[in-house]
Design an enzyme around this catalytic site. Structure first.
Site, PDB file in Angstrom:
ATOM      1  N   PHE A   1      -6.174  33.775 -25.340  1.00 38.08           N
ATOM      2  CA  PHE A   1      -7.155  34.089 -26.380  1.00 38.08           C
ATOM      3  C   PHE A   1      -8.538  34.195 -25.724  1.00 38.08           C
ATOM      4  CE2 PHE A   1      -9.628  32.702 -30.217  1.00 38.08           C
ATOM      5  CZ  PHE A   1      -9.222  33.719 -31.062  1.00 38.08           C
TER       6      PHE A   1
ATOM      7  N   ASP B   1      -3.013  25.145 -25.094  1.00 37.28           N
ATOM      8  CA  ASP B   1      -3.584  25.484 -26.393  1.00 37.28           C
ATOM      9  C   ASP B   1      -2.411  25.771 -27.346  1.00 37.28           C
ATOM     10  OD1 ASP B   1      -4.750  26.666 -28.642  1.00 37.28           O
ATOM     11  OD2 ASP B   1      -6.395  27.532 -27.460  1.00 37.28           O
TER      12      ASP B   1
ATOM     13  N   LYS C   1      -4.224  27.661 -38.970  1.00 39.62           N
ATOM     14  CA  LYS C   1      -3.148  28.660 -38.906  1.00 39.62           C
ATOM     15  C   LYS C   1      -1.900  28.078 -39.574  1.00 39.62           C
ATOM     16  CE  LYS C   1      -5.493  30.850 -35.092  1.00 39.62           C
ATOM     17  NZ  LYS C   1      -5.780  30.801 -33.651  1.00 39.62           N
TER      18      LYS C   1
HETATM   19  C1  LIG Z   1      -7.143  30.636 -33.198  1.00 37.84           C
HETATM   20  C2  LIG Z   1      -7.302  30.247 -31.769  1.00 37.84           C
HETATM   21  C3  LIG Z   1      -8.456  29.595 -31.327  1.00 37.84           C
HETATM   22  C4  LIG Z   1      -9.593  29.369 -32.279  1.00 37.84           C
HETATM   23  O1  LIG Z   1     -10.661  28.719 -31.717  1.00 37.84           O
HETATM   24  P1  LIG Z   1     -11.882  28.293 -32.664  1.00 37.84           P
HETATM   25  O2  LIG Z   1     -12.718  27.450 -31.826  1.00 37.84           O
HETATM   26  O3  LIG Z   1     -11.293  27.619 -33.871  1.00 37.84           O
HETATM   27  O4  LIG Z   1     -12.558  29.553 -33.112  1.00 37.84           O
HETATM   28  C5  LIG Z   1      -8.520  29.208 -30.004  1.00 37.84           C
HETATM   29  N1  LIG Z   1      -7.504  29.446 -29.153  1.00 37.84           N
HETATM   30  C6  LIG Z   1      -6.373  30.077 -29.553  1.00 37.84           C
HETATM   31  C7  LIG Z   1      -5.268  30.307 -28.586  1.00 37.84           C
HETATM   32  C8  LIG Z   1      -6.254  30.510 -30.857  1.00 37.84           C
HETATM   33  O5  LIG Z   1      -5.158  31.152 -31.250  1.00 37.84           O
END
Ligand SMILES: *Cc1c(COP(=O)(O)O)cnc(C)c1O
Length: 424
Positions: free
Chosen positions: A128, A207, A233
């Site tokens: 991400f 993550d 999510k």
């Molecule tokens: C949704 C997601 C995030 C979100 O990070 P925020 O700090 O809540 O914006 C981070 N890493 C991954 C892999 C995600 O899917």
């Protein structure tokens, strides 16, 4: 399972689904709007709406500051303990706090500083972007000749173990990956990858944003050092809900959390002028926790515990396979290509369908009032369809695939505006 195109099949599958009843615990105002984006923002549990009213009116409204000693102060650890069951961790190894990006910053900095002789932070090109940005910012801040190395992807969807092994080495301080890739849904073998990194003496930070709540995770059993993830999510915590972090018990005192705030201090209400970290997970907090958002998350966690993550995974596999079957019969002939691994064991709980017109098709699905399917779009060409086994029905899947077919066949997406929306 042998699927068919029979329009009566989805109702039959729903009727024999032991988890189908859980759908009624969510707010569903228009049953004909097909929600396929639970992998990005989970639905609202009915109990969360009721809970928020109670918390706002009775706790905040009546108890005021006394609420902190009535239980607010323990909420990050108490919800962390609930979440720990879902992650295969001990109750005192998980804390709900801050955002995923901030937690990633805290733990990645702590890990890199715990391996000061090593210069490499390893991730992959499927990760991400926020995770990669956080890493780039950390390297900019820490300096010291450190660099970020990305495991390449041979097809844009997944990585090969041999490329992972080539990228890891004796100079690797930290390996940090997403368990499930946000775009393709590629799923890592967390245990095997963690072992490979440990063989090189590196720490590992996962993550879990796209996997927790959708598939079984055993952080303790798989020897994982560190993890973070978000709760809006598959955990249904609501927009911007606080995230969580996991630190294996034996590392909690060894690592130094880099953002020193009073909630991570030994005795916050002593108001000492010098920082001294609290014991255990408490030192991984920073400042005042967002109590309303924390309490909104709790009903979602309870629903997951009731369903059981093994059963959710079994249903998710059956449902993604059904969607794949419909894709192969209806959508592939219309120019869609699969943007996810074919094998269910190598996927999380969503499917990406690639099409050159994916942006406009996604727009028409959401905005044409006669269609009403809500997936999402990920640049450059992926239509992502999330299966949230707590509430996605087989009928949802059938209707979503059918309506995607109609929009694509009839080219109603040609009405979509050229200007892209801010959030896709
Ligand atoms: C949704 C997601 C995030 C979100 O990070 P925020 O700090 O809540 O914006 C981070 N890493 C991954 C892999 C995600 O899917």
């Amino acid at each position: 399972m042998n699927f068919s195109l029979d329009p009566n099949l989805p109702a039959a599958l729903d009727a024999s689904d032991a988890l189908a009843e859980l759908r009624s615990r969510f707010v569903i105002t228009d049953p004909d709007t097909i929600y396929m984006d639970g992998n990005s923002l989970g639905r609202l549990p009915t109990a969360a709406a009721e809970r928020m009213r109670e918390v706002v009116e009775q706790q905040w409204g009546e108890r005021l500051i006394r609420g902190w000693n009535d239980g607010w102060i323990e909420t990050p650890a108490r919800l962390g303990a609930k979440l720990a069951h879902l992650l295969g961790a001990q109750p005192d190894e998980v804390l709900v706090a801050d955002s995923t990006s901030v937690n990633l910053f805290k733990l990645a900095v702590a890990a890199l500083r715990a391996r000061p002789q090593r210069r490499r932070l390893v991730s992959d090109s499927l990760n991400f972007p926020s995770d990669l940005y956080i890493f780039q910012g950390i390297l900019d801040l820490l300096g010291g000749g450190r660099s970020l190395e990305l495991i390449p992807s041979f097809d844009g969807l997944q990585t090969r173990q041999e490329d992972l092994e080539k990228t890891l080495g004796p100079d690797t301080a930290l390996l940090s990956l997403s368990h499930v890739a946000f775009k393709s849904a590629f799923l890592y073998d967390m245990q095997a990858v963690t072992r490979l990194a440990h063989e090189q003496g590196a720490l590992v930070l996962w993550d879990l944003s796209h996997s927790a709540g959708a598939l079984p995770i055993d952080l303790n059993g798989w020897g994982v050092d560190l993890a973070v993830g978000c709760t809006y999510k598959y955990l249904n915590g609501g927009p911007g809900a606080p995230a969580y972090l996991y630190v294996r018990r034996d590392l909690q005192a060894e690592l130094q959390q880099p953002i020193w705030g009073w909630f991570g201090a030994n005795r916050p209400f002593a108001f000492d002028l010098d920082y001294s970290p609290a014991d255990g997970m408490a030192r991984y907090q920073i400042g005042t926790p967002p109590v309303l958002s924390l309490l909104a998350l709790e009903p979602g966690l309870d629903l997951l515990a009731e369903a059981g993550v093994e059963r959710l995974r079994a249903k998710s596999i059956q449902q993604t396979e059904y969607l794949l079957f419909l894709f192969q019969h209806w959508l592939e002939p219309l120019g869609f290509r699969l943007g996810s691994p074919l094998e269910p064991g190598q996927r999380g709980s969503h499917l990406s369908l690639r099409h050159p017109e994916a942006y406009r098709i996604n727009w028409a699905l959401i905005n044409d009032p006669s269609v009403r399917v809500i997936p999402d779009f990920r640049a450059p060409d992926s239509l992502r369809l999330g299966i949230a086994p707590l509430y996605t029905s087989y009928l949802d899947i059938y209707r979503a695939a059918d309506r995607i077919r109609l929009v694509t066949e009839n080219k109603t997406y040609l009405n979509a505006p050229a200007q892209q929306a801010r959030v896709t």
